[in-house]
Design a protein around this motif. Sequence first.
Motif, PDB file in Angstrom:
ATOM      1  N   VAL A 342      62.479  81.709  52.252  1.00 24.51           N
ATOM      2  CA  VAL A 342      63.185  82.310  53.156  1.00 24.51           C
ATOM      3  C   VAL A 342      64.436  82.446  52.588  1.00 24.51           C
ATOM      4  CG1 VAL A 342      64.587  81.875  55.432  1.00 24.51           C
ATOM      5  CG2 VAL A 342      61.985  81.195  55.205  1.00 24.51           C
ATOM      6  N   ALA A 343      65.083  83.896  53.194  1.00 25.01           N
ATOM      7  CA  ALA A 343      66.476  84.284  52.516  1.00 25.01           C
ATOM      8  C   ALA A 343      67.428  84.483  53.946  1.00 25.01           C
ATOM      9  CB  ALA A 343      66.513  85.229  51.707  1.00 25.01           C
ATOM     10  N   ALA A 344      68.372  83.978  53.643  1.00 25.07           N
ATOM     11  CA  ALA A 344      69.353  84.403  55.167  1.00 25.07           C
ATOM     12  C   ALA A 344      70.429  85.467  54.586  1.00 25.07           C
ATOM     13  CB  ALA A 344      70.062  82.824  55.739  1.00 25.07           C
ATOM     14  N   PRO A 345      70.790  86.437  55.288  1.00 23.92           N
ATOM     15  CA  PRO A 345      71.813  87.198  55.033  1.00 23.92           C
ATOM     16  C   PRO A 345      73.111  86.704  55.007  1.00 23.92           C
ATOM     17  CG  PRO A 345      71.083  87.734  57.283  1.00 23.92           C
ATOM     18  CD  PRO A 345      70.193  86.471  56.734  1.00 23.92           C
ATOM     19  N   ILE A 346      74.190  87.181  54.339  1.00 24.76           N
ATOM     20  CA  ILE A 346      75.380  86.951  54.737  1.00 24.76           C
ATOM     21  C   ILE A 346      75.811  87.649  55.947  1.00 24.76           C
ATOM     22  CG2 ILE A 346      76.348  86.858  52.153  1.00 24.76           C
ATOM     23  CD1 ILE A 346      77.157  89.797  52.529  1.00 24.76           C
ATOM     24  N   ARG A 347      76.957  86.994  56.568  1.00 28.00           N
ATOM     25  CA  ARG A 347      77.309  87.549  57.928  1.00 28.00           C
ATOM     26  C   ARG A 347      78.892  87.628  57.881  1.00 28.00           C
ATOM     27  NH1 ARG A 347      74.686  83.274  60.351  1.00 28.00           N
ATOM     28  NH2 ARG A 347      76.430  82.825  61.529  1.00 28.00           N
ATOM     29  N   GLN A 348      79.296  88.626  58.530  1.00 24.06           N
ATOM     30  CA  GLN A 348      80.781  88.806  59.004  1.00 24.06           C
ATOM     31  C   GLN A 348      81.577  87.754  59.340  1.00 24.06           C
ATOM     32  OE1 GLN A 348      82.423  92.202  58.101  1.00 24.06           O
ATOM     33  NE2 GLN A 348      84.130  91.176  58.330  1.00 24.06           N
ATOM     34  N   GLY A 349      82.527  87.124  58.509  1.00 25.86           N
ATOM     35  CA  GLY A 349      83.463  86.135  58.661  1.00 25.86           C
ATOM     36  C   GLY A 349      83.467  85.311  57.717  1.00 25.86           C
ATOM     37  N   THR A 350      84.037  84.111  57.981  1.00 24.25           N
ATOM     38  CA  THR A 350      84.224  83.003  56.941  1.00 24.25           C
ATOM     39  C   THR A 350      83.348  81.750  57.443  1.00 24.25           C
ATOM     40  OG1 THR A 350      86.603  83.316  56.755  1.00 24.25           O
ATOM     41  CG2 THR A 350      85.920  81.354  56.139  1.00 24.25           C
ATOM     42  N   LEU A 351      82.550  81.396  56.371  1.00 25.96           N
ATOM     43  CA  LEU A 351      81.454  80.231  56.419  1.00 25.96           C
ATOM     44  C   LEU A 351      82.333  79.065  56.828  1.00 25.96           C
ATOM     45  CD1 LEU A 351      78.598  79.592  53.894  1.00 25.96           C
ATOM     46  CD2 LEU A 351      79.911  77.645  54.856  1.00 25.96           C
ATOM     47  N   PHE A 352      81.805  78.516  58.120  1.00 27.20           N
ATOM     48  CA  PHE A 352      82.316  77.431  58.574  1.00 27.20           C
ATOM     49  C   PHE A 352      81.530  76.279  58.705  1.00 27.20           C
ATOM     50  CE2 PHE A 352      83.365  75.322  62.795  1.00 27.20           C
ATOM     51  CZ  PHE A 352      84.539  74.619  62.439  1.00 27.20           C
TER      52      PHE A 352
END
Length: 415
Positions: A342-352
């Motif tokens: 499984v791969a998850a995409p990057i998302r707009q914002g700062t990883l919290f």
Amino acid sequence: MKTIIFLSAVFRYIDLYNFDAIDKEDNSKFILILGENEKNKITTQHQCCFNSIIFLPVYLIEGEPNTRFIYSNVHNTIKKLVITHHDIKIICIDEGNIFLAAKIRESFNISGPKQNIVEPFTNKSMMHKIIESGEVAYPKSIFLTKALIKKNKNVLFDHIVSKVGFPFILKPDNSSGAFGVSLITSKNDYDNNTIFNDNFNYLASEYITGDLYHCDLQIYKKEILFSGSGMYLNPLLDFMFEKNIGSILLEENDARNTEMRNLCIHILLNVIQVNSGSFHVEFFNRDGQWIFLEAAYRPPGAGLIDLYQQCLGINLCNTDYLLQIDEKPEYIFKNKKNIFIVAAPIRQGTLFVKTPPIIKSHLIIDWRVKDAQYMKSPKSIADKALVAFAMNDNYQTLFQDYLSLKKHSFFSVNQ
């Protein structure tokens, strides 16, 4: 004495091979032609695999993730090599340069796949015309030239809807890495000035829903040597909408295996009429009907290479290498395991906060982003925040864990 030239603008394709397991003939030479911007990725270990490494300039089509070689530079380089080297073979699994490699082979009369066979796999509209002639179900589609779009964009919307339905998909005709693919769900989506890139012709296609599958074949002189198939977690386009993607291989006795394999054989041997090579074919299954989506003249992408390696103990890039030098590979399956990726995409914002799932299968996560890292929205399937593998001796338990990750959010972000 063979001279094997590995042609790749991007290093990650070279990194898929297990060179330690390649049986290098005595006195044969390995030469790597690589994009000059990838120099810093070559390690001492990689340098030992090649007799020489040649770096050439590359260019990037606006926004596309995969760099490409300039044909004249590669041609001039090969022209020099053919003077001093003999029995040259060109190996290329770099999606953005496979057609260029075919042109080079043809120019210097080097054995291997030529333009007429490779081009349909790099030109979506050409492939759809061929598939249509073979009585294979495929999405309704129309071809849009750059000139037509520039002149008539404002009035094309109704024409597209009348031909393929609504919503619909817009795809650059010969791009790679899912770059530039848009799902048009409203007139506002279509009117967005960023959906068309002046560098491409486009294919407008019917939007198909259903489960997406892949079938991977390796063929030697029309003999099927290997076939494997899997079910994607979500359609790959959904990655651009920040959904997870992945694959789990189907069990050997699954009827879908046989159905896809037989359909692939028909498409590749009877319709397109290939002779040898590696092929990655994708289908939607809609209410039991297999609908052809696209096909590639190469082994599957990086994640699937790892998946087959871990599940079956074979490296499909290594076996493809033998096919490309016109030798018949042997397949020795070792320590078969039940595994999904499984791969998850990057998302707009700062990883919290990271929020790994709680599942019954053993899960290993390879994070590609750091804590508190700022990310942008994904532009291609190369923009991964993480890649995860899970394994379980019980296939059904593994499969249920796999499905549970369709909508799982592996991390939260602060906007």
